[in-house]
Design an enzyme around this catalytic site. Structure first.
Site, PDB file in Angstrom:
ATOM      1  N   TYR A 199       5.618  -1.876 -12.724  1.00 60.34           N
ATOM      2  CA  TYR A 199       4.441  -1.862 -13.587  1.00 60.34           C
ATOM      3  C   TYR A 199       3.248  -1.145 -12.949  1.00 60.34           C
ATOM      4  CZ  TYR A 199       6.996  -5.500 -16.119  1.00 60.34           C
ATOM      5  OH  TYR A 199       7.931  -6.204 -16.818  1.00 60.34           O
ATOM      6  N   ARG A 216       8.570  -2.298  14.186  1.00 59.27           N
ATOM      7  CA  ARG A 216       8.231  -3.082  13.001  1.00 59.27           C
ATOM      8  C   ARG A 216       6.864  -3.748  13.061  1.00 59.27           C
ATOM      9  NH1 ARG A 216      13.495  -6.410  10.962  1.00 59.27           N
ATOM     10  NH2 ARG A 216      12.240  -6.472   9.081  1.00 59.27           N
ATOM     11  N   HIS A 236      12.890   4.328   5.575  1.00 57.05           N
ATOM     12  CA  HIS A 236      12.745   2.921   5.978  1.00 57.05           C
ATOM     13  C   HIS A 236      13.937   2.114   5.475  1.00 57.05           C
ATOM     14  CE1 HIS A 236      10.125  -0.071   7.758  1.00 57.05           C
ATOM     15  NE2 HIS A 236      10.331  -0.897   6.743  1.00 57.05           N
TER      16      HIS A 236
END
Length: 895
Positions: free
Chosen positions: A145, A55, A101
């Site tokens: 968006y 990570r 993931h």
């Protein structure tokens, strides 16, 4: 044997029990005591290693954390290459979550957004469309968006990934495979840097410039056999330091050197600010670049808070005028404020000066390692060696497979009739394949290729193409085998690839690195002749002397500066770039700055306010400038005031001038310091007054004094007269005088007999000329083989050979030297030194010695200019922009 208390076998801790004879674990259905300390250690270690490896820390080979690697590979797998249509970010995030993931969508989207932010990444890996946040701290729009696709540079991170160049591993549910590292032709670890906090460790790697990295990698490859002998100093010749996407300044190189040598270091970052004057006599600080990872809104809020707390009490207004053309933070100052002091306070109290703690920690073979710069570059080269070696093996295998098929096709074409007859006589395709393999000793693959061959391949041209392809394939096989047999050729390919990347994507540094001290400066600054000019409004600049070409007497000159408002050139000095420039003010103070630190401007450039370089108080102005090559060989500096007083001080007294200046000569009320000259202790001086009197006397008549002494009388002045220049007598020299209307002459110094100090002197210009053209504005001691330059109040500059100026008697009238426009007057004259006899010398060539340079006399006392603001880091001027609508921070101000 079992433990009496727990009933467990020794050393098992309740974990490794034997399975019973029935094949059932005896622990099932029973409560088993365990050692909580051992269990916590084991569980926490598993968690810590998961965070470290999977990570928080980047891989040293491709410089990517797993989430970034998965995002790039998922977009590559989706076909979202540069030039293709943008796709919704939500679709990309869903692809990454569903396949690779298994974490939250926010983590994936935030990571993707960072790869598309030009203020976070030095070189973008994702091309985003829509609102991806801003340096103000604005959050990006929701993923539904925004849209994205891979940036051009990402092709070089993922190129050749299909050619078995990297290892693959199972994804979280073993349904797919994902790359454990990318081929990474880009040196991404150092190129874009990385930051992350793991368990018990953290990484913080700054970004760098691609062109510099490419040069350093090429340098290391050229010395690959002796790579352990490459030093930090060698690499820092090519990589000067981090290059942040937001620009800014790095203060000194010690932190950089420590980080590159050990992997740890502290780099001081500073925003870029300059000082501008306003028409109202006030000053403003303009911030155009801020340190890396600093939120601009946070900076504004911090400054506003300090103003409210009255810790920054000299600020009157704060505005954010940033627009799409660039950043512009305007800090308006009060009328009496010292801009340099305020800027220093802002650096000290706000994040405009921050520290970047370098911690070059990355995963090497799955383990966290602290890397030096050389080791990081070596790991990149070694990774590329493995990638290219595996790619070569893959391509060799594919080429051999293709050559094998082509060999079969060649045999078929050679025995075409027999092949056709055999196939026609076969009952099935299997019989035909078996027959071909038996009769022509072909492999199954070759036989199948013959059966699959189209009839059009039997044409003569097609047969030639097969032969040509076979020959080409054999040559490629030989080339690939050569690469595998000679690893040094692989290194040459790596070098060629990285230099091609430099050619395509390399750009100039954005972050300027300020050296630690003058020793560093002298190593990089060329020794050149320059003219240092200063205006009445205290704007200073330096310009190469050779840009002012010499003209004949009576010439009109060239524009020496674009003056604005009522500004005028009042001081000019001939110096060299490595000289120390001493600035003397009308109040008797002295300041010091290196010539190369002054702004380098064109002939018509305005320069920068001098308060960007010296901490000049509002009520002072510079009246004299002296260039000093070094303080060891010069002996004295002699100063004179407009009121006729004179003082001689050992030059060593001024070798360490504080930023706030020191007292050079205490003055009486109404008097002003006007001139300073460097002297040897064995010379004669000459004082010239506005009304045409000149007094020559030995400098030893003025004893050497301390800094606190106020000096002695130098010349006896008539009513309404004042001193207009001080100069040093030279053997064979002339005294050149000039009036405001451009008339002047030179007279032999032999006509000026030495007299005692504090006498009236002799006439040096016809009184009729003084009545007609005004009083003497400037005078200099010159030699015939030199040049001088005249600067008018209107900004016109004329460079003139001394030999072109007629020599007249001491009391004569003189001739026109400068052709001036109506209402323009001569403001100052400067001695340039020896006239060039050939082409101008190159910047690195040895320069002929200049005579001891000295400042020019101040013209008629101009009104005291308003105070100038403090010096700024590197003289970077921001363009004035149309003020946009102010943001919601406040309609009139941020305060």
């Amino acid at each position: 044997m079992t433990d009496e208390l727990t009933g467990l076998q020794p050393g098992t801790n309740g974990v490794d029990l034997q399975v019973g004879t029935s094949g059932v674990d005896p622990r099932i259905g029973k409560i088993q005591p365990i050692d909580i300390d051992v269990e916590m250690r084991s569980a926490y270690l598993d968690y810590a290693m998961s965070v470290i490896v999977a990570r928080a820390l980047p891989d040293a080979r491709d410089g990517l954390k797993p989430v970034h690697r998965r995002i790039l590979y998922a977009m590559h797998d989706m076909g979202m290459r540069p030039g293709t249509a943008y796709k919704k970010s939500a679709r990309i995030v869903g692809e990454v979550l569903g396949k690779y993931h298994p974490h939250g969508d926010v983590a994936v989207y935030d990571s993707m957004v960072r790869l598309a932010q030009d203020f976070s990444m030095r070189y973008l890996l994702i091309d985003g469309q829509g609102n991806f946040g801003s340096i103000d701290g604005d959050s990006p729009a929701a993923m539904r968006y925004t849209e994205a696709r891979l940036a051009r540079l990402s092709d070089y991170m993922l190129g050749d990934i299909e050619k078995e160049t990297v290892d693959w591993g199972p994804n979280f549910d073993d349904s797919l495979e994902e790359p454990t590292v990318l081929p990474a032709q880009l040196p991404n670890l150092l190129l874009n840097g990385s930051s992350g906090i793991a368990v018990g460790m953290a990484t913080n790697i700054p970004p760098h410039n691609l062109a510099e990295l490419a040069d350093a990698i090429a340098y290391l490859i050229e010395r690959w056999e002796q790579r352990d002998d490459v030093t930090v100093e060698d690499l820092m010749e090519l990589i000067s330091g981090p290059d942040f996407p937001t620009g800014g300044l790095i203060m000194g190189t010690e932190g950089i050197r420590s980080a590159y040598a050990t992997g740890k270091g502290r780099i001081i970052m500073r925003g870029v600010a300059s000082i501008e004057d306003t028409k109202g006599g006030r000053f403003r600080i303009i911030v155009t670049e801020i340190p890396y990872q600093l939120n601009k809104t946070t900076l504004l809020e911090r400054i506003a808070q300090l103003v409210r707390e009255e810790r920054l009490d000299q600020i009157s207004d704060l505005r954010d005028e940033s627009d799409r053309e660039g950043m512009r933070i305007v800090i308006e100052l009060k009328r009496s404020a010292s801009a340099r002091k305020v800027l220093s306070q802002i650096y000290k109290l706000t994040p405009l000066q921050s520290t970047f703690g370098v911690n070059l920690l990355a995963l090497v073979e799955g383990e966290p390692r602290l890397l030096s710069l050389r080791r990081a570059l070596q790991i990149y080269v070694e990774h590329r060696q493995e990638v290219l070696t595996r790619r070569t093996r893959f391509e060799l295998r594919k080429a051999q497979e293709r050559a094998h098929i082509l060999e079969g096709l060649r045999i078929a074409l050679q025995f075409l009739d027999e092949v056709i007859a055999l196939i026609r006589a076969s009952k099935s395709a299997d019989d035909a394949r078996t027959g071909l393999m038996t009769h022509f000793n072909l492999s199954e693959v070759q036989a199948q290729a013959i059966l699959d061959m189209q009839l059009r391949r039997l044409a003569a041209l097609e047969r030639a193409k097969i032969e040509a392809e076979y020959q080409e394939m054999m040559a490629r096989i030989a080339h690939l085998r050569t690469l595998l047999d000679h690893p040094e050729k692989i290194l040459e390919i790596i070098k060629t690839d990285i230099l091609e990347l430099k050619e395509k994507f390399g750009d100039r540094r954005r972050t300027q690195i300020l050296p630690d001290g003058s020793a560093d400066d002298e190593d990089v600054v060329p020794q050149e002749h320059v003219l240092v000019t200063l205006t009445q409004d205290n704007f200073v600049k330096r310009t190469l002397t050779r840009v002012y070409r010499a003209q004949g007497r009576g010439g009109r000159g060239v524009v020496g500066m674009n003056t604005r408002d009522e500004d005028q050139v009042v001081q000019a000095l001939s110096a060299r770039t490595l000289d120390f420039v001493l600035f003397f003010t009308n109040k008797g103070r002295i300041y010091s700055e290196r010539a190369f630190n002054l702004p380098d401007a064109s002939r018509t450039g305005k320069g920068l306010a001098i308060v960007n370089f010296i901490n000049l108080p509002p009520d002072e102005r510079v009246t004299a400038m002296v260039a000093v090559p070094d303080f060891e060989h010069a002996t004295y500096v002699t100063m004179a005031t407009v009121g006729g007083r004179i003082k001689r001080v050992e030059l060593s007294e001024f070798s360490s001038v504080r930023p706030n200046g020191i007292i050079a000569m205490p003055l009486e009320d109404g008097d002003e310091l006007g001139w300073a000259r460097v002297t040897s202790g064995k010379q004669e001086l000459i004082l010239v007054t506005e009304k045409g009197q000149a007094l020559r006397f030995d400098e030893n008549e003025v004893r050497a004094m301390g800094r606190t002494a106020s000096g002695v009388w130098g010349i006896r002045l008539g009513e309404g007269d004042r001193v207009t220049s001080l100069d040093v007598i030279e053997p064979g020299g002339d005294l050149l005088v000039v009036t405001p209307q451009g008339f002047g002459k030179r007279s032999s110094l032999s006509e000026y007999t030495p007299r005692g100090r504090y006498t009236g002197g002799v006439v040096t210009l016809s009184q009729s000329r003084l009545e007609k053209d005004g009083r003497i504005v400037s005078s200099r001691v010159v030699q015939e083989d030199e040049e001088v330059a005249f600067f008018s109040a209107g900004g016109i500059a004329l460079r003139l050979r001394v030999r072109d100026i007629p020599r007249h008697g001491r009391a004569s009238s003189g001739v026109r030297l400068v052709q001036l426009k109506k209402d323009d007057t001569v403001a100052v004259m400067v001695r340039l030194g020896l006239a060039p006899t050939a082409e101008p010398v190159t910047p690195t060539a040895a320069l002929p010695p200049l005579p001891l340079p000295a400042p020019l006399p101040a013209p008629l006392p101009p009104p005291l200019p308003p105070p100038l603001p403090p010096p700024l880091p590197p003289p970077l001027q921001s363009k004035r922009r149309r003020q946009p609508q102010r943001e919601a921070i406040g309609t009139s101000s941020c305060l």
